[in-house]
Design an enzyme around this catalytic site. Sequence first.
Site, mmCIF file in Angstrom:
data_model
loop_
_atom_site.group_PDB
_atom_site.id
_atom_site.type_symbol
_atom_site.label_atom_id
_atom_site.label_comp_id
_atom_site.label_asym_id
_atom_site.label_seq_id
_atom_site.Cartn_x
_atom_site.Cartn_y
_atom_site.Cartn_z
ATOM 1 N N GLN A 151 0.854 -1.193 0.000
ATOM 2 C CA GLN A 151 0.000 0.000 0.000
ATOM 3 C C GLN A 151 0.884 1.234 0.000
ATOM 4 O OE1 GLN A 151 -1.747 2.171 3.258
ATOM 5 N NE2 GLN A 151 -1.456 3.397 1.403
ATOM 6 N N ASP A 262 -1.672 9.793 -4.659
ATOM 7 C CA ASP A 262 -0.520 10.064 -3.797
ATOM 8 C C ASP A 262 0.524 10.888 -4.541
ATOM 9 O OD1 ASP A 262 1.470 10.026 -1.892
ATOM 10 O OD2 ASP A 262 1.708 7.845 -1.881
ATOM 11 N N GLY A 288 -5.236 8.882 -1.148
ATOM 12 C CA GLY A 288 -3.900 9.450 -1.134
ATOM 13 C C GLY A 288 -2.884 8.526 -0.498
ATOM 14 N N HIS A 289 -1.871 9.136 0.138
ATOM 15 C CA HIS A 289 -0.725 8.402 0.660
ATOM 16 C C HIS A 289 -1.125 7.404 1.747
ATOM 17 C CE1 HIS A 289 3.519 7.769 1.446
ATOM 18 N NE2 HIS A 289 3.355 8.067 2.716
ATOM 19 N N PHE A 290 -1.941 7.855 2.688
ATOM 20 C CA PHE A 290 -2.415 6.970 3.751
ATOM 21 C C PHE A 290 -3.800 6.438 3.393
ATOM 22 C CE2 PHE A 290 0.759 9.283 6.418
ATOM 23 C CZ PHE A 290 1.461 8.171 6.868
#
Length: 314
Positions: A151, A262, A288-290
Amino acid sequence: MVGAAAGGGSAPAMSQTAHVRPVNSAAVTHYRTIKVKGTDIFYREAGPVDAPVVVLLHGFPTSSFMFRNLIPALSDKYRVIAPDYPGFGQSAVPDRKNFSYSFANFAELTDGLLTQLGAKRYALYVQDYGAPVGYRLALLHPEKVTALVVQNGNAYNEGLSPFWDPIKAYWADGSKANREALRAGLTLEATKFQYLDGVADPTRVSPDTWVHDQALLDQPGKDEIMLDLFKDYATNITLYPLFHNFFRTYQPPTLITWGANDKIFPAAGAQAYLKDLPGAELHLLDAGHFALEDKGDEIAGLMRDFLDRKAPRN
């Protein structure tokens, strides 16, 4: 009177529920600390001790806290272990004068932790910093890795966006000026950006995330540790060919659940895995990133289906 005893007194209220079994006692998360090579390592653990193991490896600037919702979603069927690296979360923060804050050391300590916990084989969930930690672990013991869940954990040059340009400048020239320029990445604004950028509905992301992370990041001395790790990240890039060789040689079953929006590790980094793992299951999510904070329910569902099909049972 309800609960009255034969002698006229009242029985303790707990007597009414003393024999009621929890709905899912295996899903209870335990918070433990163990000494590994002289360093206190904190970890979260849940699930049956004899179940297949899933190891969750966190990113920057968070900790195993990022898995607080994923752990109970998996632990009815899997033994889930989520450590904090030194300097992160609830693990020890050794003096950087006497301790190497490096991805190589993080991998070795994680290996030591898993050995002490008797985890002989395991699936790896890797995100951000968790990718180089996990893949270094795989290089140490490729036979132990049963599956990968990726992820927004990069392993390819295609996944290094322009976001990395100031960090690359620090890799090329470790001057004080280049180091100081990276302090902008340690602020509340930067931490909040990592959680909210690329998220369609910010109300799905708890503000507890960036408040928790920033409180730990702001502790005295943490800034220098994090700047050391920014510098050491360059050592992961040099290992990319070895990571790729591991993928090609062992072909671990792989699930990729990647936040496509992201700006740190763009979707090209996810797609690059298919060069070496053509059988990987790729899901680009509107996140996004998280991505776990925004799409945690979806990721948990994908993981359960994937692990049920692909992760070997003990």
